[in-house]
Design a protein around this motif. Sequence first.
Motif, PDB file in Angstrom:
ATOM      1  N   UNK A 100       0.830  -1.205   0.000  1.00 15.73           N
ATOM      2  CA  UNK A 100       0.000   0.000   0.000  1.00 15.73           C
ATOM      3  C   UNK A 100       0.861   1.252   0.000  1.00 15.73           C
ATOM      4  N   UNK A 101       1.973   1.140   0.735  1.00 17.60           N
ATOM      5  CA  UNK A 101       2.892   2.281   0.773  1.00 17.60           C
ATOM      6  C   UNK A 101       3.495   2.547  -0.610  1.00 17.60           C
ATOM      7  N   UNK A 102       3.793   1.508  -1.337  1.00 19.38           N
ATOM      8  CA  UNK A 102       4.319   1.674  -2.692  1.00 19.38           C
ATOM      9  C   UNK A 102       3.311   2.401  -3.584  1.00 19.38           C
ATOM     10  N   UNK A 103       2.037   2.079  -3.409  1.00 18.81           N
ATOM     11  CA  UNK A 103       1.006   2.773  -4.194  1.00 18.81           C
ATOM     12  C   UNK A 103       0.964   4.255  -3.846  1.00 18.81           C
ATOM     13  N   UNK A 104       1.060   4.555  -2.537  1.00 18.17           N
ATOM     14  CA  UNK A 104       1.065   5.964  -2.127  1.00 18.17           C
ATOM     15  C   UNK A 104       2.279   6.696  -2.687  1.00 18.17           C
ATOM     16  N   UNK A 105       3.448   6.063  -2.583  1.00  7.75           N
ATOM     17  CA  UNK A 105       4.660   6.703  -3.095  1.00  7.75           C
ATOM     18  C   UNK A 105       4.554   6.925  -4.598  1.00  7.75           C
ATOM     19  N   UNK A 106       4.012   5.922  -5.298  1.00  9.23           N
ATOM     20  CA  UNK A 106       3.866   6.053  -6.740  1.00  9.23           C
ATOM     21  C   UNK A 106       2.920   7.202  -7.097  1.00  9.23           C
ATOM     22  N   UNK A 107       1.852   7.340  -6.334  1.00  8.83           N
ATOM     23  CA  UNK A 107       0.899   8.432  -6.588  1.00  8.83           C
ATOM     24  C   UNK A 107       1.581   9.788  -6.462  1.00  8.83           C
ATOM     25  N   UNK A 108       2.278   9.998  -5.342  1.00  7.62           N
ATOM     26  CA  UNK A 108       2.926  11.287  -5.130  1.00  7.62           C
ATOM     27  C   UNK A 108       4.075  11.492  -6.118  1.00  7.62           C
ATOM     28  N   UNK A 109       4.759  10.417  -6.487  1.00  8.82           N
ATOM     29  CA  UNK A 109       5.848  10.533  -7.446  1.00  8.82           C
ATOM     30  C   UNK A 109       5.325  11.025  -8.797  1.00  8.82           C
ATOM     31  N   UNK A 110       4.199  10.456  -9.232  1.00  7.60           N
ATOM     32  CA  UNK A 110       3.613  10.877 -10.497  1.00  7.60           C
ATOM     33  C   UNK A 110       3.154  12.331 -10.421  1.00  7.60           C
ATOM     34  N   UNK A 111       2.512  12.696  -9.307  1.00  7.49           N
ATOM     35  CA  UNK A 111       2.034  14.069  -9.153  1.00  7.49           C
ATOM     36  C   UNK A 111       3.196  15.056  -9.154  1.00  7.49           C
ATOM     37  N   UNK A 211      12.859  12.848  -6.307  1.00  4.42           N
ATOM     38  CA  UNK A 211      14.031  11.964  -6.238  1.00  4.42           C
ATOM     39  C   UNK A 211      13.980  11.089  -4.987  1.00  4.42           C
ATOM     40  N   UNK A 212      13.586  11.710  -3.862  1.00  5.80           N
ATOM     41  CA  UNK A 212      13.457  10.919  -2.628  1.00  5.80           C
ATOM     42  C   UNK A 212      12.371   9.850  -2.776  1.00  5.80           C
ATOM     43  N   UNK A 213      11.289  10.222  -3.451  1.00  7.66           N
ATOM     44  CA  UNK A 213      10.215   9.252  -3.649  1.00  7.66           C
ATOM     45  C   UNK A 213      10.696   8.079  -4.518  1.00  7.66           C
ATOM     46  N   UNK A 214      11.473   8.390  -5.563  1.00 13.16           N
ATOM     47  CA  UNK A 214      11.989   7.323  -6.423  1.00 13.16           C
ATOM     48  C   UNK A 214      12.904   6.391  -5.636  1.00 13.16           C
ATOM     49  N   UNK A 215      13.795   6.978  -4.856  1.00 15.13           N
ATOM     50  CA  UNK A 215      14.713   6.152  -4.066  1.00 15.13           C
ATOM     51  C   UNK A 215      13.951   5.333  -3.034  1.00 15.13           C
ATOM     52  N   UNK A 216      12.979   5.981  -2.377  1.00 13.13           N
ATOM     53  CA  UNK A 216      12.183   5.266  -1.376  1.00 13.13           C
ATOM     54  C   UNK A 216      11.369   4.150  -2.019  1.00 13.13           C
TER      55      UNK A 216
END
Length: 443
Positions: A100-111, A211-216
């Motif tokens: 679920x966390x990966x989905x959240x990170x992906x959402x914010x990364x795209x935004x 960048x932090x989101x991608x690394x995370x």
Amino acid sequence: MALPEEPVPPAVPSCPLPGKICHVAGQERPGSCCGMAMAGFRTSKYQLPEWHRRNARVFNQACTVGEEAQRGRAEAGHLRRHAAACAQRAQQHSKSTLGQRLQDIHFWRVELQKEVMELDAETNLLAAQKLRLERALDATEVPYGVVTDNLQCRERRQPPDLVIDEVERQLLKEADLIRNIRDLLKRTIIQATNQIRSNRIQKEFCELDWSDKVETYHIDDKCVSYNNDSTNIQSHPSSVKFEENASTPKTWAQFSHDNISSAEQEKLASVQLRSLIQNIIHDAAEDLRLQRATVNQAFHNHCRELDDAKLKLEQHLEQTLKDIGEEEANIVALKQAIRDKETYLKVAQTRLYDRSFRPNVELCKDEPQFRLVSEVEELTVFLEALKRKLMESEQCLKHLEETRMKLEKEIAVKANSISIDREKCLPFRIHYPVDLELASYKQ
């Protein structure tokens, strides 16, 4: 389990029927003799009832220990099964939350990536508008040196006299259309430069967050792939504790939300500024309003105000210098008073010290002793009060010195302002042109 100590058999009192005692002893221990010499004593062996009781205790203890061991094994088995089930559920739940966390990170990364691209495009558009402003500014070169010289001279005023006063407003009013356009274009260029800088700074913030989101995302994706059969898992006991600067899910999401919100605000401000630049470039023509007399009168009035302010500052400086001298004398007097009281205190303390060597019963808490102690206490109180007052006076002197420097600086600022307005601006205004041709400067 250790067995309890065997009780020591109690001593048997003298038996009034020695014949009966000998008979019993003879049955339990053949070949022994119980004469009168053994009266009042018993054999070192246990009696049969005691032996049975002891055996019963041993059996009971053995049964108890066995039952406890059986219960322990049952509890251990239950605990193993329960721990295995809980560990599996916990691992599965952790994996689910990581997913679920990966989905959240992906959402914010795209935004964030979308916001970075839009902000970069908007910055390029604003940079193009800024270039138009610079070219328009180069096209507004005019030979009106009088107003320009006045404004440039007054820009050399020092704070806090560097204000938009009545003279400044009147000078701006008497400037021609092209001068107004130049000033407006300069301010707009600065505003555009600041907005471009803000856009790029906010873009950098979003890029860092992205960048932090991608690394995370890569880290959590790797964590999801871990299982009990993974070869690169290790023990990290210290990793259980939370970092002091760790964020919460709410602050984590709020951070990205704030970055995106700030980027949207900067983008909106950039769009509005581009629209303003477009309007400025097309609506730059205004009628010239000459107010030469008004400006000259404003100059004279302002010079009188500066003279009055400078005179008052000089009077305050004179009083401040007088206060500084008095405060310095007060500090010297306080220091001398402290030294005097310290001498008194040394005398009293020396007397107390010498009297502490009085022999035997002569070491008496007599009236002089109490008086000396009271004297030390009084002197200590006076010394503390004097030292506090000395600190206050030194602080007051410091404030007076700061005030003196401020007043001297203000006087210098006022003198500089008077020199600019009276000796540079006013004489040069004699050559002020009466009329200006504006038609050739319209866009």
